[in-house]
Design a protein around this motif. Sequence first.
Motif, PDB file in Angstrom:
ATOM      1  N   UNK A   1      -5.450 -28.016   6.072  1.00  0.00           N
ATOM      2  CA  UNK A   1      -4.771 -29.690   4.879  1.00  0.00           C
ATOM      3  C   UNK A   1      -5.999 -30.537   5.322  1.00  0.00           C
ATOM      4  N   UNK A   2      -6.485 -31.705   4.096  1.00  0.00           N
ATOM      5  CA  UNK A   2      -6.753 -31.698   4.139  1.00  0.00           C
ATOM      6  C   UNK A   2      -6.520 -33.255   3.546  1.00  0.00           C
ATOM      7  N   UNK A   3      -6.688 -35.110   3.506  1.00  0.00           N
ATOM      8  CA  UNK A   3      -6.409 -36.103   2.245  1.00  0.00           C
ATOM      9  C   UNK A   3      -7.762 -37.226   2.522  1.00  0.00           C
ATOM     10  N   UNK A   4      -7.546 -37.346   1.789  1.00  0.00           N
ATOM     11  CA  UNK A   4      -8.796 -38.961   1.865  1.00  0.00           C
ATOM     12  C   UNK A   4      -8.123 -40.336   1.462  1.00  0.00           C
TER      13      UNK A   4
ATOM     14  N   UNK B   1     -11.743 -43.396   4.564  1.00  0.00           N
ATOM     15  CA  UNK B   1     -11.487 -42.262   5.670  1.00  0.00           C
ATOM     16  C   UNK B   1     -10.501 -40.510   5.031  1.00  0.00           C
ATOM     17  N   UNK B   2     -11.895 -39.275   5.484  1.00  0.00           N
ATOM     18  CA  UNK B   2     -11.646 -38.335   5.319  1.00  0.00           C
ATOM     19  C   UNK B   2     -10.256 -37.617   6.928  1.00  0.00           C
ATOM     20  N   UNK B   3      -9.161 -36.968   6.778  1.00  0.00           N
ATOM     21  CA  UNK B   3      -8.210 -36.508   7.105  1.00  0.00           C
ATOM     22  C   UNK B   3      -7.972 -35.344   7.244  1.00  0.00           C
ATOM     23  N   UNK B   4      -8.631 -34.297   8.241  1.00  0.00           N
ATOM     24  CA  UNK B   4      -8.564 -33.111   8.354  1.00  0.00           C
ATOM     25  C   UNK B   4      -7.759 -32.586   9.034  1.00  0.00           C
ATOM     26  N   UNK B   5      -5.899 -31.366   9.287  1.00  0.00           N
ATOM     27  CA  UNK B   5      -5.742 -30.505   9.295  1.00  0.00           C
ATOM     28  C   UNK B   5      -6.242 -29.510  10.102  1.00  0.00           C
ATOM     29  N   UNK B   6      -6.297 -29.444  11.406  1.00  0.00           N
ATOM     30  CA  UNK B   6      -6.667 -28.011  11.723  1.00  0.00           C
ATOM     31  C   UNK B   6      -5.153 -26.400  11.855  1.00  0.00           C
ATOM     32  N   UNK B   7      -6.059 -26.061  11.908  1.00  0.00           N
ATOM     33  CA  UNK B   7      -5.415 -24.666  12.513  1.00  0.00           C
ATOM     34  C   UNK B   7      -4.469 -24.672  14.213  1.00  0.00           C
ATOM     35  N   UNK B   8      -5.166 -24.829  15.019  1.00  0.00           N
ATOM     36  CA  UNK B   8      -5.546 -25.079  16.484  1.00  0.00           C
ATOM     37  C   UNK B   8      -3.788 -26.275  16.420  1.00  0.00           C
ATOM     38  N   UNK B   9      -3.722 -27.197  15.275  1.00  0.00           N
ATOM     39  CA  UNK B   9      -3.051 -28.662  15.397  1.00  0.00           C
ATOM     40  C   UNK B   9      -4.083 -29.614  15.597  1.00  0.00           C
TER      41      UNK B   9
END
Length: 589
Positions: free
Chosen positions: A407-410, A416-424
């Motif tokens: 998941x990601x959000x700007x 700010x670039x915010x990236x959610x990852x598969x490892x939490x």
Amino acid sequence: MKIFLPAVALWGKKAPSHSITTIMITDDQHTIVTGSQEGQLCLWNLSSELKISAKELLFGHTASITCLAKAREFEKQPYVVSASENGEMCVWNVTSGQCIESTTLPYRHTAICYYHCAFRMTGDGWLLCCGEYQDIIIIDAKTLVVLHTFTSSQSPDWISCMCIVHSMRIQEDSLLVVSVTGDLKVWNLSSSINSIQERKDIYEKESKSLDSPNCRTIRFCTYTERLLLVVFSKCWQVYDFCDFSLLLTEVSKSREFFAGGEVLAAHRIIIWTEDGHSYIYQLLNSGLSKSLYPADGRVLKGTMYPHLLCSTSVKENKSYPFVMGYLNERKEPFYKVLFSGEMSGRITLWHIPDVPVSKFDGSPKEIPITTTYILQDNFDKYHTISPSIIDGFCAFEDGDGSPAVTSSMFIPSFDKLICGCEDGRIFITLALNAAKAGLLEDNAFFRKDSLPYKVLRGHNKSVTSLLYPHSHSSKLDQSWMVSGDQESCVIWWDIFTEEVLHKFFLRAGAVTSLLMSPEIFTLKDHHIVCCVCNDHSVILLHLEEKTCLLKAQKHLSPVTTIKWHPVENFLIVGCADDSIYIWEIETGK
């Protein structure tokens, strides 16, 4: 002076998901167009040697694509039209990739046919549409405005499939359709043009029950102008177009379901199945009539039988469902092409010989696959794209390869670039510098391992959704962020201090989306976060009070729409099965 800059999308080494739901080849036979479950379209180059390469991804739909069709006379304007499950329609220029026109209508189309009669019609023609509604809707091909409808006087119903018949013999154009209950209906297109302009009711001129449901395809034989091929799930049939008398029925094998078919030549057809197999038949006279095609135009009273000439080979490890089509005559070198698209995103082509013949012993030959291609092949071919936008600082942190971004959000106000990852983990970095690093990875000023970043730790499973509340209401704190994960945990963060303000354990399915209540809706002067989960539940959270206000779990199908009633404090939930639930937020009823 305004300057418009093109948007640039960066992917890593893994191609984006493109689960093909519909496929077509353009009239110039240089482009394959595929629609996907994810909502995007893909344009693929098709060479004269039947080689495929991906060209562009087109983004404009927010739901799965249900059908594609040409939208103009292609030699003059290379346009195609796409329709999605939520009623969106877009017209695209496949040469430039631009969206020319778009609209949203309250109809779910499953098939579209383009019709234009130059010497009788003005404008750019019609889009004849059928789907999950009664009869046929006529849409202006240029403006996408609904012009009129073709209405049934007998047994109006949804339409399964349709085709346009151009008959040189009778100098008349007709629309042939088969309803979901198996009724064949015919509308006269040529004489309907004036009636549509005058807004008169237009009814079918003929109707006949075919006594079989689940029709998949109807095709007119332009070579003889006598035969009509109708393909159902469990059988395919051939009719005499003059009086719709039945000439042939071929029933499928026990576990085989037909999916479509086409007319190859005057006495030859191709039938394909749901699992991607196809069979070419020669239609032979049974001997009960003197001729298959009487020169005097009399009705065909005799019957026919099919002789299997050949079949096509299929690739192992197929991904269902298949969607298939046939290109009848290619410009030089005059290829005839059968094509298919799979849920995995794979395209397969077969070159169909002009005169398919059986083996010497009479058994059917197998036509080999000519070309097969998938989007990932493009990514494997070119190695100039960086693996991931978070690759540099992720490897710097733990030495391992970077996890997949789920998941990601700007946030434009803070770049700010915010990236959610598969490892939490959740990574926060500068968006513009991250984009430059992706495009200019050899530049010393923009190396990924030199990017400033933060890491938020709190989730144990894949981060599936992100929300920045301040972007929905200026009254909310600019430091707040909300994230949801696959384990039904929602975390309220302060992204400036990296602090976890509160954890909500929903005890539901994975959080698929996070929504903010609109500014006109407040409860106790506070805004509410809405969590939609993959177990069909909807949960409302009060951030400041750190409480769960509502847990709505009675929905029987996936949630597709959320609306708020600001006066009554109602939450209105729309679901995929067209049901609507109205919840009272304060009481939970």
